[in-house]
Write an enzyme that holds these catalytic residues in place. Structure first.
Site, mmCIF file in Angstrom:
data_model
loop_
_atom_site.group_PDB
_atom_site.id
_atom_site.type_symbol
_atom_site.label_atom_id
_atom_site.label_comp_id
_atom_site.label_asym_id
_atom_site.label_seq_id
_atom_site.Cartn_x
_atom_site.Cartn_y
_atom_site.Cartn_z
ATOM 1 N N LYS A 71 0.748 -1.329 -0.054
ATOM 2 C CA LYS A 71 -0.076 0.019 -0.008
ATOM 3 C C LYS A 71 0.765 1.094 -0.096
ATOM 4 C CE LYS A 71 -2.215 3.000 2.112
ATOM 5 N NZ LYS A 71 -1.667 4.447 1.830
ATOM 6 N N GLU A 100 9.886 1.335 10.563
ATOM 7 C CA GLU A 100 10.846 2.469 10.526
ATOM 8 C C GLU A 100 10.366 3.662 10.702
ATOM 9 O OE1 GLU A 100 13.980 2.103 10.037
ATOM 10 O OE2 GLU A 100 14.267 -0.120 9.466
ATOM 11 N N CYS A 107 13.744 11.048 6.812
ATOM 12 C CA CYS A 107 13.780 10.507 8.113
ATOM 13 C C CYS A 107 15.279 10.763 8.942
ATOM 14 C CB CYS A 107 13.409 9.257 8.107
ATOM 15 S SG CYS A 107 14.161 7.982 7.014
ATOM 16 N N GLU A 132 9.868 16.637 14.966
ATOM 17 C CA GLU A 132 10.280 16.107 13.523
ATOM 18 C C GLU A 132 9.647 17.230 12.620
ATOM 19 O OE1 GLU A 132 9.189 12.730 11.357
ATOM 20 O OE2 GLU A 132 11.131 12.465 10.663
HETATM 21 P P1 NAD Z 1 2.396 8.549 7.677
HETATM 22 O O1 NAD Z 1 2.681 7.560 8.712
HETATM 23 O O2 NAD Z 1 1.551 9.704 7.566
HETATM 24 O O3 NAD Z 1 2.083 7.493 6.576
HETATM 25 C C1 NAD Z 1 2.822 6.275 5.989
HETATM 26 C C2 NAD Z 1 1.722 5.593 5.468
HETATM 27 O O4 NAD Z 1 1.088 4.780 6.331
HETATM 28 C C3 NAD Z 1 0.914 5.935 4.288
HETATM 29 O O5 NAD Z 1 0.808 4.789 3.220
HETATM 30 C C4 NAD Z 1 -0.468 6.108 4.969
HETATM 31 O O6 NAD Z 1 -1.414 5.952 4.214
HETATM 32 C C5 NAD Z 1 -0.384 4.979 5.898
HETATM 33 N N1 NAD Z 1 -1.357 5.001 7.160
HETATM 34 C C6 NAD Z 1 -1.482 5.917 7.655
HETATM 35 N N2 NAD Z 1 -2.360 5.904 8.815
HETATM 36 C C7 NAD Z 1 -2.811 4.382 8.939
HETATM 37 C C8 NAD Z 1 -3.485 3.512 9.491
HETATM 38 N N3 NAD Z 1 -4.276 4.020 10.625
HETATM 39 N N4 NAD Z 1 -3.529 2.173 9.147
HETATM 40 C C9 NAD Z 1 -2.657 1.809 8.249
HETATM 41 N N5 NAD Z 1 -2.052 2.688 7.316
HETATM 42 C C10 NAD Z 1 -1.976 3.919 7.766
HETATM 43 O O7 NAD Z 1 3.955 8.958 7.164
HETATM 44 P P2 NAD Z 1 4.356 9.851 5.905
HETATM 45 O O8 NAD Z 1 3.885 11.320 6.382
HETATM 46 O O9 NAD Z 1 3.927 9.273 4.562
HETATM 47 O O10 NAD Z 1 5.869 9.831 5.832
HETATM 48 C C11 NAD Z 1 6.807 10.465 6.522
HETATM 49 C C12 NAD Z 1 7.403 9.997 8.151
HETATM 50 O O11 NAD Z 1 7.874 8.608 7.550
HETATM 51 C C13 NAD Z 1 8.199 10.749 8.647
HETATM 52 O O12 NAD Z 1 7.936 10.655 10.065
HETATM 53 C C14 NAD Z 1 9.699 10.203 8.301
HETATM 54 O O13 NAD Z 1 10.586 10.577 9.380
HETATM 55 C C15 NAD Z 1 8.977 8.892 8.223
HETATM 56 N N6 NAD Z 1 10.072 7.909 7.633
HETATM 57 C C16 NAD Z 1 10.858 6.884 8.315
HETATM 58 C C17 NAD Z 1 11.936 6.350 7.520
HETATM 59 C C18 NAD Z 1 12.785 5.400 8.326
HETATM 60 O O14 NAD Z 1 13.323 4.434 7.462
HETATM 61 N N7 NAD Z 1 12.740 5.416 9.483
HETATM 62 C C19 NAD Z 1 12.083 6.497 6.209
HETATM 63 C C20 NAD Z 1 11.084 7.680 5.426
HETATM 64 C C21 NAD Z 1 10.222 8.071 6.211
#
Ligand code: NAD
Length: 474
Positions: free
Chosen positions: A173, A249, A283, A378
Site C-alpha cells: 500500500k 521504520e 527521516c 520532527e
Molecule cells: P504516515 O505515517 O502519515 O503514512 C505512512 C503510510 O501509512 C501511508 O501509506 C499511509 O496511508 C499509511 N497509514 C496512515 N495511517 C494508517 C493507519 N491507521 N493504518 C494503516 N496505514 C496507515 O507517514 P508519511 O507522512 O507518509 O511519511 C513521513 C514519515 O515517515 C516521517 O515521520 C519520516 O521520518 C518517516 N520515515 C521514516 C523512515 C525510516 O526509515 N525510519 C524512512 C522514511 C520516512
C-alpha cells in the site's frame, strides 16, 4: 488512471471510486487513482495468499527467483525516465535526484537482496549428544507493506526486495500522495516474469481505508511499515491484535555534532546535504546541528552561505536542488513551525515562500531554546537549528536529548573521539565525517520513537523468514 495491481493485472476499485494525485509544483491533479475498499484489499490478499500457498514462487530455487529480480532491476533501469517522472510529479522531488539516486537505488535493492539471499549461509550447531542441529530460514508468507511518500520507489523496493528474495508474496500500500511509481513497478515485475499474485499493489488512504484494511487482515504473516511514529503505534497495535510480527521504520530528529577540530569544508558540505536533500523530507535529516563554540560563528556564516547557494525551483529543471514540499497538507504543517518560533530564535536565511507556492526555502535558525517545538519535533522540511556547545559531554547529552534515535553524525579529526562519541550516541546509525553512506548489509533502523527492528542484509532475513531449528538423531 493509476490502477491497483492484483494477481498480475491492472484492476480498478470494485466501487469504481477514485481520488486525485496532485502535482505540488503546479498544485493541480495530474492523475486519478483507484480508491480501494475492503473488497479490493481482500482480493489482493487472496491473490498473495494463493501465490504463496500453492504457487511456484516460494518453491523456486534462489537462482531462478534471483534471475527474475535481476530482470526487474534491468527493467527499472530501462524505464528510469517514467519512474523518475512519476515520483517527481507526485511529490515535487527534483527529477535529477530521482535519476541520479532513487531509481538506481531501487534497482540496486532488487539486485542486492537477490544475491544476498542466494549467498546466505545457515548455522550448524555441534551438540553435546552428537545430534545434528541446524537452522533453516523459510519464507514467512504474505507480507503487508505500508510505505511513506518521501522516497516512494526507493523505500518501497527496500521492503519488497528482501521480502520477495526470501520467497514471500507481497501486498503493497503506497502512500496516497505518491501512488504512481508502485503501479509502474508492479507492471514491470509481471513483465520480468514474476508469477501472478506475487507482488500486488492497492491504493488508498490509511485510517478506515486501504491501509487499515490491509493491516487488520487476519491472513497476512508480516507487517512492515515506514512512516510517522504516531502511525507506527497504530500499526504496532494492528500487528499485536493478530500476533503478526511488525517492523517499524519511523521518524527522526537527527543530531549532527561538529567539533572544533573538524575539516570545516567537509562539515559544511555534508551538513548541508544532510538537511536540505529532498527539501528536508528525510527521516535521516540532520535537523539539529551542534557546533563547538570556538568555531560557531565561522561555521554559521559558511553554512548560511551554502544554504543560500541552493537553487529552489521547478522539479523538472535540471538545476533545481529544492522543489516544493510534497503536499499542501505537509506545507501547512511545516509553515506552522515558523508561526510558533520561540523568543530569541534568529532566522538567518530561508523561510516560507510568500508566492503561493508550497515551497519552504533552506532555513537556518540559531538561538532557539532546545526545549522548543522546532528543536524537539520532527519538522520534515528544509529547516535546521544550530546550537553551540563547549564540551564533548555536553554535545552527547544534547544529541541524545530527544525521544528519537534514528541516526546521528559527527565531524572530528580526532580518532579516539570519533569512536568514543559514536558509541555514546543513542541512534541506529552514526556517520562520522560523512552522511548517508549505506552498505545494504549493515543494520538500518531506529531507537526509541524511531522504530522497532532493523532492516538490511541478515537483519531483513530475520524478519522476512521463519527461522526453523532441525535436530536429527545421530
Ligand atoms: P504516515 O505515517 O502519515 O503514512 C505512512 C503510510 O501509512 C501511508 O501509506 C499511509 O496511508 C499509511 N497509514 C496512515 N495511517 C494508517 C493507519 N491507521 N493504518 C494503516 N496505514 C496507515 O507517514 P508519511 O507522512 O507518509 O511519511 C513521513 C514519515 O515517515 C516521517 O515521520 C519520516 O521520518 C518517516 N520515515 C521514516 C523512515 C525510516 O526509515 N525510519 C524512512 C522514511 C520516512
Amino acid at each position: 488512471m493509476i490502477t491497483n495491481w492484483i494477481d498480475g493485472a491492472a484492476a480498478t476499485a470494485d466501487s469504481g471510486e477514485t481520488f486525485e494525485t496532485i502535482d505540488p509544483w503546479t498544485q493541480v491533479a495530474h492523475d486519478t487513482v483507484a480508491l480501494s475498499g475492503r473488497s479490493d484489499v481482500e482480493r489482493a490478499v487472496d491473490a498473495a495468499r494463493r501465490a504463496f500457498d500453492d504457487g511456484p514462487w516460494p518453491r523456486m530455487g534462489f537462482a531462478e527467483r534471483g534471475a527474475i529480480l535481476h530482470r526487474l532491476a534491468d527493467l527499472i533501469e530501462a524505464n528510469a525516465d517514467e519512474l523518475a517522472a512519476a515520483d517527481s510529479k507526485d511529490m515535487g522531488k527534483p527529477i535529477s535526484a530521482m535519476l541520479a539516486k532513487d531509481v538506481p537505488r531501487a534497482a540496486q535493492n532488487f539486485r542486492f537482496f537477490a544475491d544476498h539471499a542466494r549467498m546466505a549461509a545457515s548455522e550448524v550447531y555441534p551438540t553435546d549428544t552428537g545430534h545434528h542441529a541446524y537452522a533453516r530460514f523459510e519464507s514467512a508468507g504474505v507480507v503487508a507493506a505500508i510505505a511513506p511518500w518521501n522516497f516512494p520507489l526507493m523505500l518501497e523496493t527496500w521492503k519488497i526486495a528482501p521480502a520477495l528474495a526470501w520467497g514471500n508474496t507481497v501486498v503493497l500500500k503506497p502512500a496516497e500522495d505518491t501512488p504512481c511509481s508502485a503501479t509502474i513497478m508492479a507492471r514491470l515485475a509481471t513483465k520480468a516474469g514474476m508469477p501472478d499474485g506475487v507482488l500486488n499493489v492497492v491504493h488508498g488512504h490509511g485510517p478506515d481505508s486501504a491501509g487499515e484494511f490491509l493491516t487488520s487482515s487476519t491472513r497476512i504473516d508480516r507487517l512492515t511499515f515506514t512512516g510517522e511514529s504516531t502511525t507506527g503505534r497504530i500499526i504496532a497495535a494492528a500487528g499485536a491484535e493478530n500476533l503478526v510480527p511488525v517492523s517499524l521504520e519511523l521518524g527522526g530528529k537527527g543530531a549532527n555534532i561538529v567539533f572544533a577540530d573538524a575539516d570545516l569544508d567537509e562539515a559544511v558540505k555534508w551538513s548541508n546535504t544532510a538537511i536540505f536533500t529532498n527539501a528536508g523530507q528525510v527521516c535521516l535529516a540532520g535537523s539539529r546541528l551542534f557546533v563547538q563554540r570556538e568555531i560557531f560563528d565561522e561555521f554559521v556564516e559558511r553554512f548560511v552561505a551554502s544554504a543560500e547557494a541552493l537553487t529552489v525551483g521547478a522539479p523538472d529543471d535540471a538545476s533545481t536542488n529544492i522543489g516544493p514540499l510534497a503536499s499542501k497538507e505537509h506545507f501547512t504543517k511545516v509553515a506552522g513551525f515558523f508561526a510558533d518560533l520561540p523568543d530569541g530564535a534568529t532566522v538567518h536565511c530561508g523561510g516560507v515562500a510568500d508566492d503561493g507556492s508550497w515551497v519552504v526555502k533552506p532555513t537556518v535558525i540559531t538561538g532557539a531554546d532546545p526545549d522548543s517545538r522546532i528543536c524537539r519535533e520532527e519538522v520534515f522540511g528544509p529547516v535546521v537549528t544550530i546550537q553551540p556547545f563547549d564540551t564533548e559531554e555536553e554535545a552527547i547529552a544534547l544529541a541524545n536529548g530527544t525521544q528519537y534515535g534514528l541516526n546521528a553524525m559527527l565531524f572530528t579529526e580526532n580518532l579516539r573521539r570519533a569512536h568514543r562519541v559514536s558509541a555514546a550516541l543513542r541512534a541506529g546509525t552514526v556517520w562520522v565525517n560523512c552522511f548517508f553512506v549505506r552498505d545494504l548489509r549493515a543494520p538500518f533502523g531506529g531507537v526509541g520513537w524511531s522504530g522497532v527492528g532493523r532492516e538490511g542484509g541478515n537483519f531483513s532475513r530475520e524478519f522476512f523468514t521463519e527461522p526453523k531449528a532441525v535436530v536429527m538423531h545421530p
